[in-house]
Design a protein around this motif. Structure first.
Motif, PDB file in Angstrom:
ATOM      1  N   LYS A   1       0.820  -1.219   0.000  1.00 50.90           N
ATOM      2  CA  LYS A   1       0.000   0.000   0.000  1.00 50.90           C
ATOM      3  C   LYS A   1       0.854   1.270   0.000  1.00 50.90           C
ATOM      4  O   LYS A   1       0.365   2.347  -0.312  1.00 50.90           O
ATOM      5  CB  LYS A   1      -0.924   0.018   1.221  1.00 50.90           C
ATOM      6  N   HIS A   2       2.120   1.128   0.348  1.00 51.02           N
ATOM      7  CA  HIS A   2       3.006   2.290   0.454  1.00 51.02           C
ATOM      8  C   HIS A   2       3.914   2.389  -0.771  1.00 51.02           C
ATOM      9  O   HIS A   2       5.131   2.213  -0.701  1.00 51.02           O
ATOM     10  CB  HIS A   2       3.823   2.213   1.751  1.00 51.02           C
ATOM     11  N   ASN A   3       3.281   2.690  -1.899  1.00 49.50           N
ATOM     12  CA  ASN A   3       4.016   2.891  -3.140  1.00 49.50           C
ATOM     13  C   ASN A   3       3.541   4.167  -3.830  1.00 49.50           C
ATOM     14  O   ASN A   3       3.457   4.245  -5.045  1.00 49.50           O
ATOM     15  CB  ASN A   3       3.892   1.676  -4.064  1.00 49.50           C
ATOM     16  N   ILE A   4       3.240   5.177  -3.018  1.00 44.96           N
ATOM     17  CA  ILE A   4       2.725   6.453  -3.513  1.00 44.96           C
ATOM     18  C   ILE A   4       3.898   7.410  -3.675  1.00 44.96           C
ATOM     19  O   ILE A   4       4.556   7.781  -2.705  1.00 44.96           O
ATOM     20  CB  ILE A   4       1.687   7.038  -2.525  1.00 44.96           C
ATOM     21  N   SER A   5       4.157   7.807  -4.916  1.00 43.17           N
ATOM     22  CA  SER A   5       5.334   8.639  -5.176  1.00 43.17           C
ATOM     23  C   SER A   5       4.993  10.055  -5.620  1.00 43.17           C
ATOM     24  O   SER A   5       5.874  10.846  -5.888  1.00 43.17           O
ATOM     25  CB  SER A   5       6.207   7.978  -6.244  1.00 43.17           C
ATOM     26  N   LYS A   6       3.731  10.373  -5.697  1.00 45.35           N
ATOM     27  CA  LYS A   6       3.333  11.707  -6.160  1.00 45.35           C
ATOM     28  C   LYS A   6       2.520  12.437  -5.090  1.00 45.35           C
ATOM     29  O   LYS A   6       1.874  11.827  -4.263  1.00 45.35           O
ATOM     30  CB  LYS A   6       2.486  11.585  -7.424  1.00 45.35           C
ATOM     31  N   GLY A   7       2.605  13.741  -5.126  1.00 45.30           N
ATOM     32  CA  GLY A   7       1.795  14.565  -4.234  1.00 45.30           C
ATOM     33  C   GLY A   7       2.374  14.712  -2.846  1.00 45.30           C
ATOM     34  O   GLY A   7       3.508  14.347  -2.572  1.00 45.30           O
ATOM     35  N   GLU A   8       1.556  15.274  -1.971  1.00 42.31           N
ATOM     36  CA  GLU A   8       1.986  15.542  -0.593  1.00 42.31           C
ATOM     37  C   GLU A   8       2.036  14.281   0.255  1.00 42.31           C
ATOM     38  O   GLU A   8       2.724  14.237   1.261  1.00 42.31           O
ATOM     39  CB  GLU A   8       1.036  16.554   0.049  1.00 42.31           C
TER      40      GLU A   8
ATOM     41  N   ASP B   1      13.734  -9.338   4.810  1.00 42.73           N
ATOM     42  CA  ASP B   1      12.600  -9.524   5.729  1.00 42.73           C
ATOM     43  C   ASP B   1      12.432  -8.396   6.739  1.00 42.73           C
ATOM     44  O   ASP B   1      11.777  -8.565   7.763  1.00 42.73           O
ATOM     45  CB  ASP B   1      12.695 -10.876   6.458  1.00 42.73           C
ATOM     46  N   LYS B   2      13.015  -7.251   6.463  1.00 43.69           N
ATOM     47  CA  LYS B   2      12.848  -6.066   7.309  1.00 43.69           C
ATOM     48  C   LYS B   2      12.156  -4.987   6.474  1.00 43.69           C
ATOM     49  O   LYS B   2      12.423  -4.857   5.284  1.00 43.69           O
ATOM     50  CB  LYS B   2      14.192  -5.565   7.815  1.00 43.69           C
ATOM     51  N   VAL B   3      11.284  -4.228   7.120  1.00 42.53           N
ATOM     52  CA  VAL B   3      10.501  -3.204   6.426  1.00 42.53           C
ATOM     53  C   VAL B   3      11.125  -1.837   6.671  1.00 42.53           C
ATOM     54  O   VAL B   3      11.458  -1.494   7.815  1.00 42.53           O
ATOM     55  CB  VAL B   3       9.031  -3.219   6.905  1.00 42.53           C
ATOM     56  N   TYR B   4      11.276  -1.083   5.579  1.00 42.46           N
ATOM     57  CA  TYR B   4      11.891   0.243   5.648  1.00 42.46           C
ATOM     58  C   TYR B   4      10.979   1.278   5.007  1.00 42.46           C
ATOM     59  O   TYR B   4      10.441   1.045   3.929  1.00 42.46           O
ATOM     60  CB  TYR B   4      13.243   0.247   4.911  1.00 42.46           C
ATOM     61  N   ASP B   5      10.826   2.422   5.683  1.00 40.70           N
ATOM     62  CA  ASP B   5      10.132   3.571   5.110  1.00 40.70           C
ATOM     63  C   ASP B   5      11.214   4.487   4.554  1.00 40.70           C
ATOM     64  O   ASP B   5      11.874   5.226   5.287  1.00 40.70           O
ATOM     65  CB  ASP B   5       9.316   4.295   6.176  1.00 40.70           C
ATOM     66  N   ILE B   6      11.400   4.444   3.245  1.00 39.11           N
ATOM     67  CA  ILE B   6      12.493   5.171   2.603  1.00 39.11           C
ATOM     68  C   ILE B   6      12.019   6.467   1.936  1.00 39.11           C
ATOM     69  O   ILE B   6      12.745   7.046   1.129  1.00 39.11           O
ATOM     70  CB  ILE B   6      13.221   4.270   1.580  1.00 39.11           C
ATOM     71  N   THR B   7      10.841   6.931   2.320  1.00 39.97           N
ATOM     72  CA  THR B   7      10.265   8.138   1.723  1.00 39.97           C
ATOM     73  C   THR B   7      11.213   9.327   1.839  1.00 39.97           C
ATOM     74  O   THR B   7      11.435  10.046   0.865  1.00 39.97           O
ATOM     75  CB  THR B   7       8.921   8.477   2.397  1.00 39.97           C
ATOM     76  N   LYS B   8      11.793   9.538   3.013  1.00 45.36           N
ATOM     77  CA  LYS B   8      12.672  10.696   3.233  1.00 45.36           C
ATOM     78  C   LYS B   8      14.007  10.567   2.499  1.00 45.36           C
ATOM     79  O   LYS B   8      14.727  11.543   2.361  1.00 45.36           O
ATOM     80  CB  LYS B   8      12.930  10.881   4.728  1.00 45.36           C
ATOM     81  N   PHE B   9      14.328   9.366   2.015  1.00 41.69           N
ATOM     82  CA  PHE B   9      15.600   9.130   1.346  1.00 41.69           C
ATOM     83  C   PHE B   9      15.518   9.332  -0.174  1.00 41.69           C
ATOM     84  O   PHE B   9      16.536   9.336  -0.855  1.00 41.69           O
ATOM     85  CB  PHE B   9      16.085   7.705   1.664  1.00 41.69           C
ATOM     86  N   LEU B  10      14.311   9.553  -0.696  1.00 48.79           N
ATOM     87  CA  LEU B  10      14.134   9.667  -2.144  1.00 48.79           C
ATOM     88  C   LEU B  10      15.057  10.702  -2.775  1.00 48.79           C
ATOM     89  O   LEU B  10      15.707  10.433  -3.784  1.00 48.79           O
ATOM     90  CB  LEU B  10      12.678  10.005  -2.487  1.00 48.79           C
ATOM     91  N   ASP B  11      15.123  11.883  -2.190  1.00 51.99           N
ATOM     92  CA  ASP B  11      15.927  12.964  -2.763  1.00 51.99           C
ATOM     93  C   ASP B  11      17.427  12.754  -2.560  1.00 51.99           C
ATOM     94  O   ASP B  11      18.235  13.350  -3.259  1.00 51.99           O
ATOM     95  CB  ASP B  11      15.522  14.312  -2.161  1.00 51.99           C
ATOM     96  N   GLU B  12      17.803  11.922  -1.612  1.00 57.85           N
ATOM     97  CA  GLU B  12      19.218  11.733  -1.275  1.00 57.85           C
ATOM     98  C   GLU B  12      19.859  10.521  -1.948  1.00 57.85           C
ATOM     99  O   GLU B  12      21.075  10.414  -1.978  1.00 57.85           O
ATOM    100  CB  GLU B  12      19.358  11.564   0.242  1.00 57.85           C
ATOM    101  N   HIS B  13      19.056   9.622  -2.485  1.00 61.70           N
ATOM    102  CA  HIS B  13      19.585   8.378  -3.032  1.00 61.70           C
ATOM    103  C   HIS B  13      20.518   8.662  -4.213  1.00 61.70           C
ATOM    104  O   HIS B  13      20.134   9.313  -5.174  1.00 61.70           O
ATOM    105  CB  HIS B  13      18.443   7.466  -3.482  1.00 61.70           C
ATOM    106  N   PRO B  14      21.771   8.187  -4.150  1.00 64.60           N
ATOM    107  CA  PRO B  14      22.748   8.467  -5.210  1.00 64.60           C
ATOM    108  C   PRO B  14      22.325   7.953  -6.583  1.00 64.60           C
ATOM    109  O   PRO B  14      22.704   8.513  -7.598  1.00 64.60           O
ATOM    110  CB  PRO B  14      24.014   7.738  -4.744  1.00 64.60           C
ATOM    111  N   GLY B  15      21.532   6.897  -6.626  1.00 63.98           N
ATOM    112  CA  GLY B  15      21.078   6.335  -7.896  1.00 63.98           C
ATOM    113  C   GLY B  15      19.817   6.979  -8.422  1.00 63.98           C
ATOM    114  O   GLY B  15      19.287   6.567  -9.453  1.00 63.98           O
TER     115      GLY B  15
END
Length: 140
Positions: free
Chosen positions: A15-22, A32-46
């Protein structure tokens, strides 16, 4: 008192695959570990695109295929939010970063056989070919 660890089903992660909007929300599963990487989107080198492609899924294989460094693996801790539910686990284990520059033959003590197959065998074949060619030319 120990805080109880959160457990998420894979359907919760999906359910957490929303990449647009606020309401951006990008979660992924690695080993097998869950990560919320939303805040890392702008920082990811790739670039954020690769993170968005892996949103809401188990991206362990993709993560490992890239060969992330030990620093990247340590950074995961900052985005960790919980464990994957027992039913959805794959049992994959983090083997650590790939050792791109390490000569496995030297580590295992097989550097002599590596030298033989790399230099001695090709040079012997070349010498044999040169002798055969010379014998062929002389015998004519």
């Amino acid at each position: 008192m120990v805080a109880e660890e959160k457990v998420f089903k894979l359907t919760d992660v999906e359910k957490h695959n929303i990449s647009k909007g606020e309401n951006k929300s990008i979660w992924t599963v690695i080993h097998d570990k869950v990560y919320d990487i939303t805040k890392f989107l702008d920082e990811h080198p790739g670039g954020e695109e690769i993170l968005i492609e892996n949103a809401g899924i188990d991206s362990t294989e993709n993560f490992e295929d890239v060969g992330h460094s030990s620093d990247a693996r340590e950074m995961l801790a900052e985005y960790y939010i919980g464990e994957l539910h027992e039913e959805d686990r794959t049992g994959s284990v983090d083997a650590g970063p790939k050792s791109w520059g390490t000569d496995s033959a030297a580590i295992s003590g097989a550097s002599d056989s590596s030298w033989i197959s790399t230099y001695l065998v090709p040079m012997s074949i070349a010498a044999a070919c040169a002798l055969a060619y010379r014998w062929y030319k002389v015998s004519k």
